[in-house]
Design a protein around this motif. Structure first.
Motif, mmCIF file in Angstrom:
data_model
loop_
_atom_site.group_PDB
_atom_site.id
_atom_site.type_symbol
_atom_site.label_atom_id
_atom_site.label_comp_id
_atom_site.label_asym_id
_atom_site.label_seq_id
_atom_site.Cartn_x
_atom_site.Cartn_y
_atom_site.Cartn_z
ATOM 1 N N PRO A 155 0.842 -1.203 0.000
ATOM 2 C CA PRO A 155 0.000 0.000 0.000
ATOM 3 C C PRO A 155 0.877 1.252 0.000
ATOM 4 N N THR A 156 0.673 2.099 -0.984
ATOM 5 C CA THR A 156 1.504 3.295 -1.075
ATOM 6 C C THR A 156 0.981 4.444 -0.200
ATOM 7 N N GLU A 157 -0.174 4.257 0.416
ATOM 8 C CA GLU A 157 -0.629 5.111 1.514
ATOM 9 C C GLU A 157 -1.396 4.219 2.482
ATOM 10 N N PHE A 158 -0.951 4.183 3.750
ATOM 11 C CA PHE A 158 -1.733 3.465 4.758
ATOM 12 C C PHE A 158 -1.464 4.089 6.118
ATOM 13 N N MET A 159 -2.319 3.760 7.079
ATOM 14 C CA MET A 159 -2.255 4.321 8.439
ATOM 15 C C MET A 159 -2.304 5.845 8.403
ATOM 16 N N HIS A 160 -3.332 6.395 7.789
ATOM 17 C CA HIS A 160 -3.454 7.857 7.632
ATOM 18 C C HIS A 160 -3.268 8.563 8.967
ATOM 19 N N PHE A 192 3.854 2.401 2.657
ATOM 20 C CA PHE A 192 4.219 3.796 2.863
ATOM 21 C C PHE A 192 3.154 4.487 3.706
ATOM 22 N N LEU A 193 3.568 5.031 4.837
ATOM 23 C CA LEU A 193 2.666 5.756 5.725
ATOM 24 C C LEU A 193 2.315 7.124 5.131
ATOM 25 N N TRP A 194 1.115 7.584 5.452
ATOM 26 C CA TRP A 194 0.719 8.948 5.070
ATOM 27 C C TRP A 194 0.603 9.789 6.328
ATOM 28 N N ALA A 195 1.386 10.817 6.500
ATOM 29 C CA ALA A 195 2.449 11.336 5.653
ATOM 30 C C ALA A 195 3.582 11.735 6.583
ATOM 31 N N PHE A 196 4.679 12.228 5.977
ATOM 32 C CA PHE A 196 5.853 12.557 6.788
ATOM 33 C C PHE A 196 5.605 13.758 7.694
ATOM 34 N N HIS A 197 5.130 14.863 7.121
ATOM 35 C CA HIS A 197 4.968 16.056 7.961
ATOM 36 C C HIS A 197 3.627 16.729 7.694
ATOM 37 N N PRO A 211 -3.038 18.217 8.278
ATOM 38 C CA PRO A 211 -2.306 17.870 9.503
ATOM 39 C C PRO A 211 -2.120 16.360 9.641
ATOM 40 N N ASP A 212 -1.397 15.765 8.677
ATOM 41 C CA ASP A 212 -1.309 14.312 8.571
ATOM 42 C C ASP A 212 0.047 13.759 8.973
ATOM 43 N N GLY A 213 0.921 14.595 9.520
ATOM 44 C CA GLY A 213 2.322 14.205 9.623
ATOM 45 C C GLY A 213 2.699 13.440 10.870
ATOM 46 N N ILE A 214 3.778 12.677 10.727
ATOM 47 C CA ILE A 214 4.459 12.086 11.874
ATOM 48 C C ILE A 214 5.218 13.175 12.613
#
Length: 923
Positions: A462-467, A495-500, A521-524
């Motif tokens: 999955p190229t986007e997961f765990m939003h 790939f997690l969504w998203a870095f920052h 506001p999706d960032g780690i």
């Protein structure tokens, strides 16, 4: 923490290589600055919005919104005025440029860009805001005098497909010349560019695309490592006129392949020669590596099946928008690697060149992407942009896959355009779709993952997961997802969504940071890369050194089971350091642990995928310490992770506390509705109608701890209120009846903190389980505690919190809407004791029980939330001591859909749960 730097190699070679080559190199003459911190002032006119309708100046590169012009616009869901920016810049051209080839290069301009030099069009209007483009302006530039550059940039493209793909996506839609602009001055016969395919087995192939070549020209290639040692040379055959290139190939022996764990790089020095000698030279950095996508199997790099531990990354900074710098690229890549990630997806457009250079140098797999967020380029526009994307980025060894658009934003007529320009023939995938044997489904729930494990036939990543909206997703539930994904027979990670958080400084809103409701506001990490709690949980879950030991066994002898989850690295190349520590008490000024003993441990050779044992040689008295820390360090001296385990139980820690000498026995005063117990100069007031403690009066102040204990989430009423003297103790024991069994017993003994024993039962599901008190939030100033921290936890996000003494001041942070981290409010794991710091007087509470969670107040719900998935349940009380807590969900999914750890707590019978707390109001 180790941080790595790199040197960008653009036109010329590294100094130690360049000195050995006599050449005529490309001259790069900057018309703009080089990055957000180094700009040039150009004349500027904005046609609409803020500060429009007048000529002034603007720094270039920049997005004009961040300079106070035009209109701040997010992509989807917002109408746009579509302002334009008019630029003028006068530059001198050297006399020596006469007879040379002169190219005008824009690395990025948003969006439609019309360029004139000395009043004449440099070429067609460029459409596409995320791509590098160039014009041959040899006939337009006048050497030996000043020249006028005029540029008109339209924020919204006149091409409907470009407008929808780029300006109506789920990211900020900005305007301006936001990446550098420069001239490249080359000889009349010149090397335009090279394309390299260097395989892991040493086979090297290069296309040398050149211009104005005659029969007498030849091309030569010299390969060197980065220390300057020559690997070999190649001379070309004749120029392939119809293809406009020289083609060279050779196999090299004893090369070191590139991978993200050992990012070995080389340099190709390419020289174009005529009968008189060298005419033009170009240097290109590259790596030897092979990428294969094997259907019904997996993705392989250098013959090894890879598992992407990745994240999606926007190119963005709050004060400068999409105008970035090498330092930001390095910051981001170091943070990504600090989380033990090995991959990054470019969302949803190609990044700055310096970011890819750093991925090559520091080591990250890259998925490079053609723009198209749920809308696609038309074929005519898209074909030009695919070429620009691939031609610019083709030689980066870090790039292993191309993405054609995103989430339906793919034009399938473009899929076969990528290989036209990619000598490596890398695989093209469609993010979100099952395509050509891959499944990159976005935001799967846990059931989808387990079904894919059981029945899927595609390579699954999955190229986007765990939003990661607010504090949800990312690491919450990741432990379960990752275990399932690792068991997939064709799994390739994700790939997690998203870095920052993609937050932008709004000069029209008092310089506040805007993340556009709940869209960005999706960032780690936050807009300025502030770390959320998920950062550290990911770091542990994705550690390539896997240690699953949750606590020290009773018969622990220093042996720790270890699994190697690297792809290429033997764990014998890593180092391990251990420390035994003792912690300060609640009343010490310092929170720093004292090191009682330390040492290093070595692990014998342990290949990727293998398991073994790490043996620590601990001193005989190791059990006298409070905790054991173990740190793993990779071959590049970057910390992999530090694990921590308590050595003593909470009861053992409490039993070692010094006790003051007893004074008088407890005294009691009873009124119609209250009972006051006086002990060691402190009064404890109980409400006889509820059985609750209502306040505590100390010689310093009144402490407003009240309305408890109650069983969290369960209703009871007082059946009777009993109290009695037992020897030198006084007992307060309210009796309750209600939805479940609930028992409370206060014990007052001179010379000791007040002891609270409690017992309760639960049957069925519960969001949380434990006891709770009220305390006015307005009076709380901070807390210090022994337990896991400093970040809060959720039921489904508990890893990544070291055991130790922590302290933090009160804040009212809403994750993703404000960024004072770590957040003060919430659940905290593995509590031993907590000192609550207040405006009244501090008080300390100890527990004798293992695995107790502290609830410190209740976080406010995010203002932009449109559901409660990221606002987990909390007890009504303000300070709670819990045996179970609630999980958190994601933007799209309730926690119940996120796996075993994300389910509600459940008890199958009424077996009582008991606990013990000690309350110290005397310090």
């Amino acid at each position: 923490m180790v941080r790595f730097t790199f040197t960008v190699l653009a036109i010329v070679c590294s100094t130690h290589l360049w000195a050995q080559v006599k050449t005529t190199e490309t001259q790069r003459h900057y018309l703009s600055g080089k990055d957000k911190d180094h700009t040039a002032r150009w004349d500027f006119f904005c046609t609409a919005g803020n500060n429009s309708g007048k000529w002034t100046t603007i720094p270039v590169p920049s997005n004009w919104e961040l300079q106070g012009f035009g209109e701040y616009t997010y992509g989807r869901g917002q109408k746009k005025i579509g302002e334009q920016g008019l630029y003028k810049y006068t530059f001198p051209a050297a006399k020596e440029w006469k007879g040379k080839k002169i190219f005008l290069v824009f690395e990025g301009s948003m969006t439609d860009t019309e360029v004139k030099v000395n009043g004449k069009a440099a070429g067609p209007i460029h459409q596409g805001g995320f791509y590098q483009f160039r014009y041959d302006v040899s006939a337009l530039v006048k050497p030996g005098t000043d020249n006028l550059l005029e540029v008109k940039v339209s924020k919204l493209s006149a091409n409907e497909s470009v407008r929808k793909a780029e300006s109506e996506g789920d990211f900020w839609a900005l305007g301006g010349i936001y990446r550098p602009v420069y001239l490249e001055i080359k000889p009349t016969a010149y090397i335009e560019r090279v394309a390299i395919d260097a395989k892991a087995d040493g086979k090297f192939t290069m296309d040398i695309i050149a211009g104005n070549i005659s029969a007498g020209h030849t091309a030569h290639v010299q390969i060197k490592d980065l220390q300057g040692a020559e690997i070999g040379t190649i001379s070309s055959g004749k120029f392939l006129k119809e293809q406009g290139k020289f083609a060279v190939s050779r196999s090299f022996q004893n090369i070191k392949a590139w991978n993200p764990e050992s990012p070995n790089l080389y340099e190709a020095i390419v020289s174009l020669r005529d009968k008189k000698g060298e005419v033009h030279t170009l240097c290109q950095r590259f790596g030897f590596r092979t990428v294969e996508v094997r259907k019904h199997d997996g993705i392989y790099v250098n013959g090894k099946r890879v598992i992407f531990k990745g994240v999606n990354r926007h190119s963005f900074w709050p004060e400068s928008g999409r105008t970035l710098s090498k330092s930001i690229s390095l910051l981001d890549i170091n943070l990504i690697k600090d989380m033990n990630m090995n991959a990054v997806r470019m969302s949803h457009y190609p990044p700055d060149q310096h970011f890819l250079d750093a991925c090559d140098s520091l080591g990250l797999f890259v998925l490079d992407e053609l723009t198209g967020w749920q809308a696609k380029y038309d074929t005519e526009a898209g074909r030009k942009l695919v070429k620009e994307l691939v031609v610019r980025d083709v030689n980066h060894p870090s790039i292993v896959l191309w993405a054609n658009g995103n989430e339906g934003g793919w034009n399938t007529e473009l899929d076969d355009d990528f290989p036209k320009y990619d000598i490596q023939q890398r695989f093209v995938y469609h993010p979100w779709e099952k395509f050509r044997g891959t499944d990159t489904k976005h935001y799967p729930d846990y059931n989808y993952v387990t079904n894919s494990v059981l029945y899927g036939n595609e390579i699954y990543f999955p190229t986007e997961f765990m939003h990661g909206l607010y504090d949800g997703g990312h690491a919450a539930g990741l432990d379960d997802f990752w275990d399932a994904m690792l068991s997939h027979p064709y799994g390739a990670g994700g790939f997690l969504w998203a870095f920052h958080d993609e937050g932008i400084v709004r000069h029209d809103r008092s310089d506040s940071i805007d993340t556009y409701k709940n869209n960005a506001p999706d960032g780690i990490v936050g807009p300025h890369r502030e770390k959320e709690g998920s950062f550290f949980t990911i770091k542990e879950i994705w550690s390539p050194v896997y240690i699953g030991m949750k606590s020290l066994p009773v018969a622990f002898d220093g042996t720790i089971p270890v699994t190697n989850r690297y792809i290429y690295t033997d764990l014998g190349q890593c180092t391990f350091q251990w420390r035994l520590v003792s912690f300060p008490s609640a009343f010490d000024a310092s929170i720093s642990a004292h090191t009682d003993a330390s040492g290093k441990a070595t692990l014998p050779a342990l290949a990727p995928g293998a398991s073994g044992f790490l043996n620590l040689t601990l001193p005989q008295d190791w059990k006298n310490s409070d905790a054991l820390y173990l740190t793993a360090i990779d071959p590049h001296q970057r910390e992999i992770y530090t694990w921590s385990w308590p050595v003593k139980s909470p009861a053992e820690v409490y039993s070692t506390l010094p006790a003051p000498p007893p004074t008088a026995s407890p005294q009691v005063q009873e009124a119609a509705s209250t009972l006051t117990v006086s002990l060691d100069g402190i009064q404890y007031i109980f409400d006889k109608t509820t059985g609750y403690l209502t306040k505590v009066i100390t010689p310093v102040s009144t402490v407003s701890l009240s309305d408890g204990p109650v069983q969290a989430g369960v209703n009871h009423t007082l059946k009777k209120f009993t109290h009695r003297k037992e020897d030198d103790r006084y007992i307060v024991e309210p009796v309750y009846e209600g939805e479940s069994f609930f028992w409370v017993k206060w014990i007052f003994t001179s010379g000791k903190p007040v002891k609270l024993e409690y017992m309760y039962s639960v049957k069925g599901e519960a969001d949380f389980m434990g006891i709770s008190f009220r305390y006015p939030e307005a009076n709380v100033t901070g807390m210090k505690w022994l337990g896991r921290g400093p970040y809060r936890v959720w039921k489904n996000r508990q890893k990544g919190t070291p055991f130790g003494v922590w302290e933090k001041k009160y804040n009212n942070t809403i994750t993703g809407e404000s960024w004072e981290y770590p957040e003060f409010k919430g659940y905290h794991a593995n509590l031993y004791w907590v000192q609550v710091q207040t405006k009244e007087a501090p008080f300390t509470i100890y527990t004798e029980d293992e695995n107790i969670y502290l609830q410190m107040l209740k976080p406010l719900p995010p203002k932009g939330a449109y559901n409660d998935y990221t606002s987990p349940a909390f007890p009504k009380g303000d300070i709670s001591f819990l045996q179970a807590i609630a999980p958190i969900g994601t933007k799209f999914q309730d926690a119940r859909l996120m796996g075993p750890q994300s389910q509600k707590n459940i008890m199958l019978n009424y077996t009582p749960i008991s606990g013990t707390l000690w309350f110290d109001f005397g310090h």
